[in-house]
Design a protein around this motif. Structure first.
Motif, PDB file in Angstrom:
ATOM      1  N   ALA A 229     -69.920  -9.538   2.263  1.00  0.00           N
ATOM      2  CA  ALA A 229     -69.080 -10.585   3.034  1.00  0.00           C
ATOM      3  C   ALA A 229     -70.038 -11.629   3.897  1.00  0.00           C
ATOM      4  CB  ALA A 229     -68.356  -9.583   3.969  1.00  0.00           C
ATOM      5  N   LYS A 230     -70.023 -12.916   3.202  1.00  0.00           N
ATOM      6  CA  LYS A 230     -71.152 -13.490   3.797  1.00  0.00           C
ATOM      7  C   LYS A 230     -70.331 -14.594   4.932  1.00  0.00           C
ATOM      8  CE  LYS A 230     -74.026 -15.044   0.308  1.00  0.00           C
ATOM      9  NZ  LYS A 230     -74.642 -16.242  -0.614  1.00  0.00           N
ATOM     10  N   LEU A 231     -71.484 -14.797   6.100  1.00  0.00           N
ATOM     11  CA  LEU A 231     -70.826 -15.506   6.842  1.00  0.00           C
ATOM     12  C   LEU A 231     -71.301 -16.875   6.983  1.00  0.00           C
ATOM     13  CD1 LEU A 231     -71.415 -12.972   9.941  1.00  0.00           C
ATOM     14  CD2 LEU A 231     -69.354 -13.407   8.595  1.00  0.00           C
ATOM     15  N   GLN A 232     -71.152 -17.770   7.815  1.00  0.00           N
ATOM     16  CA  GLN A 232     -71.604 -19.388   7.982  1.00  0.00           C
ATOM     17  C   GLN A 232     -73.109 -19.067   8.568  1.00  0.00           C
ATOM     18  OE1 GLN A 232     -70.091 -21.825   6.666  1.00  0.00           O
ATOM     19  NE2 GLN A 232     -68.569 -20.508   5.734  1.00  0.00           N
ATOM     20  N   ASP A 233     -73.763 -20.166   8.560  1.00  0.00           N
ATOM     21  CA  ASP A 233     -75.138 -20.391   9.159  1.00  0.00           C
ATOM     22  C   ASP A 233     -75.007 -19.938  10.771  1.00  0.00           C
ATOM     23  OD1 ASP A 233     -76.350 -20.456   6.663  1.00  0.00           O
ATOM     24  OD2 ASP A 233     -76.517 -22.794   7.149  1.00  0.00           O
ATOM     25  N   GLY A 234     -75.738 -19.208  11.340  1.00  0.00           N
ATOM     26  CA  GLY A 234     -75.566 -19.078  12.744  1.00  0.00           C
ATOM     27  C   GLY A 234     -74.440 -18.085  13.278  1.00  0.00           C
ATOM     28  N   GLU A 235     -73.596 -17.501  12.035  1.00  0.00           N
ATOM     29  CA  GLU A 235     -72.434 -16.864  12.793  1.00  0.00           C
ATOM     30  C   GLU A 235     -72.772 -15.219  12.552  1.00  0.00           C
ATOM     31  OE1 GLU A 235     -67.729 -17.827  11.690  1.00  0.00           O
ATOM     32  OE2 GLU A 235     -69.005 -17.149   9.892  1.00  0.00           O
ATOM     33  N   GLN A 236     -72.075 -14.437  13.689  1.00  0.00           N
ATOM     34  CA  GLN A 236     -72.461 -13.103  13.643  1.00  0.00           C
ATOM     35  C   GLN A 236     -70.805 -12.553  13.530  1.00  0.00           C
ATOM     36  OE1 GLN A 236     -74.611 -11.791  16.920  1.00  0.00           O
ATOM     37  NE2 GLN A 236     -75.903 -13.589  16.858  1.00  0.00           N
ATOM     38  N   PRO A 237     -70.820 -11.169  12.928  1.00  0.00           N
ATOM     39  CA  PRO A 237     -69.585 -10.497  12.948  1.00  0.00           C
ATOM     40  C   PRO A 237     -68.710 -10.668  13.989  1.00  0.00           C
ATOM     41  CG  PRO A 237     -71.316  -9.070  11.974  1.00  0.00           C
ATOM     42  CD  PRO A 237     -72.006 -10.328  12.559  1.00  0.00           C
ATOM     43  N   ILE A 238     -69.303 -10.674  15.202  1.00  0.00           N
ATOM     44  CA  ILE A 238     -68.582 -10.488  16.323  1.00  0.00           C
ATOM     45  C   ILE A 238     -68.023 -11.847  16.960  1.00  0.00           C
ATOM     46  CG2 ILE A 238     -69.935  -8.762  17.678  1.00  0.00           C
ATOM     47  CD1 ILE A 238     -71.591 -10.805  19.184  1.00  0.00           C
ATOM     48  N   ASP A 239     -68.263 -12.923  16.102  1.00  0.00           N
ATOM     49  CA  ASP A 239     -67.760 -14.399  16.036  1.00  0.00           C
ATOM     50  C   ASP A 239     -66.411 -14.330  15.439  1.00  0.00           C
ATOM     51  OD1 ASP A 239     -70.016 -15.230  17.724  1.00  0.00           O
ATOM     52  OD2 ASP A 239     -70.980 -15.672  15.957  1.00  0.00           O
ATOM     53  N   LEU A 240     -66.000 -13.305  14.783  1.00  0.00           N
ATOM     54  CA  LEU A 240     -64.931 -13.495  13.939  1.00  0.00           C
ATOM     55  C   LEU A 240     -63.420 -12.660  14.640  1.00  0.00           C
ATOM     56  CD1 LEU A 240     -66.958 -14.149  11.703  1.00  0.00           C
ATOM     57  CD2 LEU A 240     -65.859 -12.794  10.018  1.00  0.00           C
ATOM     58  N   SER A 241     -62.639 -13.400  14.103  1.00  0.00           N
ATOM     59  CA  SER A 241     -61.198 -12.651  14.918  1.00  0.00           C
ATOM     60  C   SER A 241     -60.871 -11.580  13.986  1.00  0.00           C
ATOM     61  CB  SER A 241     -60.152 -13.769  15.085  1.00  0.00           C
ATOM     62  OG  SER A 241     -59.861 -14.033  13.520  1.00  0.00           O
ATOM     63  N   GLU A 242     -59.807 -10.708  14.441  1.00  0.00           N
ATOM     64  CA  GLU A 242     -59.388  -9.719  13.602  1.00  0.00           C
ATOM     65  C   GLU A 242     -58.608 -10.317  12.062  1.00  0.00           C
ATOM     66  OE1 GLU A 242     -55.892  -6.448  13.553  1.00  0.00           O
ATOM     67  OE2 GLU A 242     -56.637  -7.128  15.294  1.00  0.00           O
ATOM     68  N   GLU A 243     -58.139 -11.435  12.187  1.00  0.00           N
ATOM     69  CA  GLU A 243     -57.553 -12.021  10.975  1.00  0.00           C
ATOM     70  C   GLU A 243     -58.945 -12.429  10.057  1.00  0.00           C
ATOM     71  OE1 GLU A 243     -54.383 -11.979   9.518  1.00  0.00           O
ATOM     72  OE2 GLU A 243     -54.067 -10.636  11.242  1.00  0.00           O
ATOM     73  N   GLU A 244     -59.612 -13.099  10.720  1.00  0.00           N
ATOM     74  CA  GLU A 244     -60.928 -13.467   9.890  1.00  0.00           C
ATOM     75  C   GLU A 244     -61.680 -12.367   9.441  1.00  0.00           C
ATOM     76  OE1 GLU A 244     -62.100 -17.719  12.150  1.00  0.00           O
ATOM     77  OE2 GLU A 244     -62.670 -15.797  13.213  1.00  0.00           O
ATOM     78  N   LEU A 245     -61.727 -11.298   9.966  1.00  0.00           N
ATOM     79  CA  LEU A 245     -62.551 -10.230   9.648  1.00  0.00           C
ATOM     80  C   LEU A 245     -61.752  -9.477   8.139  1.00  0.00           C
ATOM     81  CD1 LEU A 245     -63.429  -8.227  12.790  1.00  0.00           C
ATOM     82  CD2 LEU A 245     -64.945  -9.283  10.969  1.00  0.00           C
ATOM     83  N   LYS A 246     -60.210  -9.522   8.343  1.00  0.00           N
ATOM     84  CA  LYS A 246     -59.304  -8.925   7.358  1.00  0.00           C
ATOM     85  C   LYS A 246     -59.699  -9.882   6.161  1.00  0.00           C
ATOM     86  CE  LYS A 246     -55.877  -6.769  10.151  1.00  0.00           C
ATOM     87  NZ  LYS A 246     -54.358  -6.904  10.448  1.00  0.00           N
ATOM     88  N   ARG A 247     -59.718 -11.188   6.370  1.00  0.00           N
ATOM     89  CA  ARG A 247     -59.873 -11.942   5.227  1.00  0.00           C
ATOM     90  C   ARG A 247     -61.264 -11.868   4.426  1.00  0.00           C
ATOM     91  NH1 ARG A 247     -57.121 -15.850   8.546  1.00  0.00           N
ATOM     92  NH2 ARG A 247     -59.014 -16.929   9.038  1.00  0.00           N
ATOM     93  N   ALA A 248     -62.259 -11.705   5.370  1.00  0.00           N
ATOM     94  CA  ALA A 248     -63.644 -11.484   4.859  1.00  0.00           C
ATOM     95  C   ALA A 248     -63.928 -10.332   3.692  1.00  0.00           C
ATOM     96  CB  ALA A 248     -64.652 -11.268   6.052  1.00  0.00           C
ATOM     97  N   PHE A 249     -63.113  -9.119   4.158  1.00  0.00           N
ATOM     98  CA  PHE A 249     -63.242  -7.992   3.381  1.00  0.00           C
ATOM     99  C   PHE A 249     -62.059  -8.011   2.192  1.00  0.00           C
ATOM    100  CE2 PHE A 249     -64.926  -6.516   7.533  1.00  0.00           C
ATOM    101  CZ  PHE A 249     -66.367  -6.446   7.140  1.00  0.00           C
ATOM    102  N   GLN A 250     -61.604  -9.132   2.108  1.00  0.00           N
ATOM    103  CA  GLN A 250     -60.366  -9.162   0.908  1.00  0.00           C
ATOM    104  C   GLN A 250     -60.926 -10.121   0.087  1.00  0.00           C
ATOM    105  OE1 GLN A 250     -56.642  -9.949   2.868  1.00  0.00           O
ATOM    106  NE2 GLN A 250     -56.528  -7.919   3.643  1.00  0.00           N
ATOM    107  N   GLN A 251     -62.090 -10.689   0.155  1.00  0.00           N
ATOM    108  CA  GLN A 251     -62.506 -11.388  -0.755  1.00  0.00           C
ATOM    109  C   GLN A 251     -62.876 -11.265  -2.354  1.00  0.00           C
ATOM    110  OE1 GLN A 251     -66.097 -13.483   0.739  1.00  0.00           O
ATOM    111  NE2 GLN A 251     -64.925 -14.277   2.613  1.00  0.00           N
TER     112      GLN A 251
END
Length: 339
Positions: free
Chosen positions: A317-339
Motif C-alpha cells: 500500500a504505497k504512500l505519497q512522498d513524505g506521507e505516513q499512515p497516520i496522515d490518512l483518513s479512514e476512507e483513505e485507508l480503506k481505499r489503500a487496502f482495496q487497491q
C-alpha cells in the motif's frame, strides 16, 4: 568422550539433512530447502499440510502451522520433547549430536592437563544475557489524558487499549510510555516517546527503548528484532495482516477499524520478524504492508518483499512522498487496502 561443547562450532558443522533423517524425516530437498509435514511431536497444526520448512545450508527451520522455529540444535531438542530454553537440557541434546555426528570436535578447545590449566587460568564465568524476559513490575500513575496523545487525534479508548500514558518520573520522564509485550502477552519493557519533537537530539532520541540491565549475576537485554509490536493480540493466523514501521501507525490503524496490524519498530525487518509476520497470515491470506513515504520506508518495503513474499502473498500500500499512515483518513485507508 569429553563433555566439552562448543555450540557455535557444533551448529556450523552439523549436517541438518543428516539430523533430519536421524529423526525419521523423509527429506524432500529442493536446492538448499526442505519442505514437508511437520515432524515435531508437539505440532498442533494441520498434520497433512506441508507447513514445515528447513534451510539446510543455514541450519534453521520453521513450521508455519504450529509456529515452531529455531536452529538445528533446537530442532533436535524439540524432537526429544525438551525445553529448548533450558540450557542444561539443550546441552545434553547437543552432546548427543556431537558424539554421533561430530566426535572430532569434542576436545578441540579444552585444556588437556593441569599444566595447561595453569598456563590458561579459567576466566570468571559470564552468564549469557537473558533476552526479552518478562518484567516483574508495571509502570503506575501514567497520565492517559496528557495533551500530546489527545492532540494527535488518538481517542481515549485507543490510548487505554494500548496502555499508553505520559510518564513523569524515572528513565522515561517526560515521555509517553509504550508497553511492549512478548508473544505471550507479558510486558517485556517500555518504550518512551518524547512529547516535544524540538527537543530531539542525538543524546535525546525520539524513541527510547529499554536498555541492558544487571541484577546480581544476571544480565537482562532487550531486542526489538525478536518480536512484533502488537503481535501478541493476533492469536491465530488471519486472512489479512497489515505490517507497518511504527507504534503510532498501529494505533492509528486500530482506531480506524484495522485491528490486525503489527509493527517492526523500525525500517528494517529482521529475519525473525519476517518469520513471525508470515506465521500470522493464513497460507491463502494476504500481507499488506504500508511503509512511510520516504527512504526508510523504501528500505522497509524491500526487507518485507525479500523475506516474506516467498511464503505469503504480499501487497504494498504505497504512500505519497513524505506521507505516513497516520496522515490518512479512514476512507483513505480503506481505499489503500482495496487497491
Amino acid at each position: 568422550m569429553s563433555n566439552w561443547i562448543n555450540f557455535k562450532e557444533l551448529r556450523a558443522k552439523l549436517d541438518f539433512e543428516a539430523v533430519l533423517r536421524h529423526y525419521g524425516v523423509e527429506v524432500k530437498r529442493k536446492g538448499n530447502q526442505h519442505h514437508g509435514y511437520c515432524p515435531l511431536p508437539n505440532h498442533h497444526g494441520k498434520k497433512n499440510s506441508p507447513s514445515f520448512s528447513a534451510q539446510l545450508e543455514r541450519g534453521i527451520f520453521q513450521c508455519f502451522g504450529c509456529g515452531a522455529k529455531g536452529n538445528v540444535l533446537e530442532f533436535a531438542g524439540m524432537m526429544k520433547n525438551v525445553d529448548v530454553s533450558n540450557g542444561s537440557a539443550l546441552r545434553d541434546v547437543a552432546l548427543e549430536l556431537q558424539q554421533r555426528f561430530c566426535p572430532e570436535i569434542g576436545d578441540a578447545d579444552k585444556p588437556r592437563n593441569a599444566s595447561a590449566m595453569a598456563e590458561h587460568p579459567k576466566k570468571p564465568a559470564i552468564s549469557p544475557a537473558i533476552v526479552n524476559a518478562p518484567l516483574d513490575f508495571e509502570l503506575k500513575g501514567l497520565d492517559q489524558n496528557h495533551p500530546y496523545l489527545l492532540s494527535r487525534g488518538y481517542s481515549k479508548e485507543t490510548i487505554a487499549h494500548f496502555g499508553l500514558g505520559f510518564c513523569s518520573r524515572g528513565l522515561l520522564k517526560d515521555r509517553v510510555a509504550i508497553p511492549l509485550h512478548s508473544h505471550k502477552g507479558q510486558i517485556i519493557g517500555y518504550a518512551g516517546r518524547v512529547v516535544d519533537d524540538s527537543k530531539v537530539t542525538e543524546e535525546n532520541p525520539r524513541y527510547r527503548l529499554p536498555s541492558k540491565r544487571e541484577r546480581g549475576d544476571k544480565v537482562f537485554e532487550f531486542r526489538k528484532t525478536l518480536f512484533l509490536y502488537n503481535g501478541f493480540r493476533i492469536k491465530s493466523p488471519v486472512e489479512r495482516l497489515i505490517a507497518v514501521e511504527s507504534f503510532t501507525a498501529v494505533w492509528w490503524l486500530y482506531q480506524h477499524g484495522f485491528e490486525e496490524a503489527v509493527a517492526t519498530m523500525g525500517a528494517d525487518s529482521s529475519e525473525r520478524q519476517a518469520e513471525l509476520i508470515a506465521s500470522l497470515v493464513k497460507p491463502n491470506g494476504q500481507l499488506w504492508f504500508m511503509p512511510d513515504g520516504d527512504e526508510a520506508g523504501e528500505r522497509f518495503a524491500k526487507s518485507i518483499l525479500l523475506q516474506v513474499s516467498q511464503h505469503r502473498l504480499v501487497r504494498w500500500a504505497k504512500l505519497q512522498d513524505g506521507e505516513q499512515p497516520i496522515d490518512l483518513s479512514e476512507e483513505e485507508l480503506k481505499r489503500a487496502f482495496q487497491q
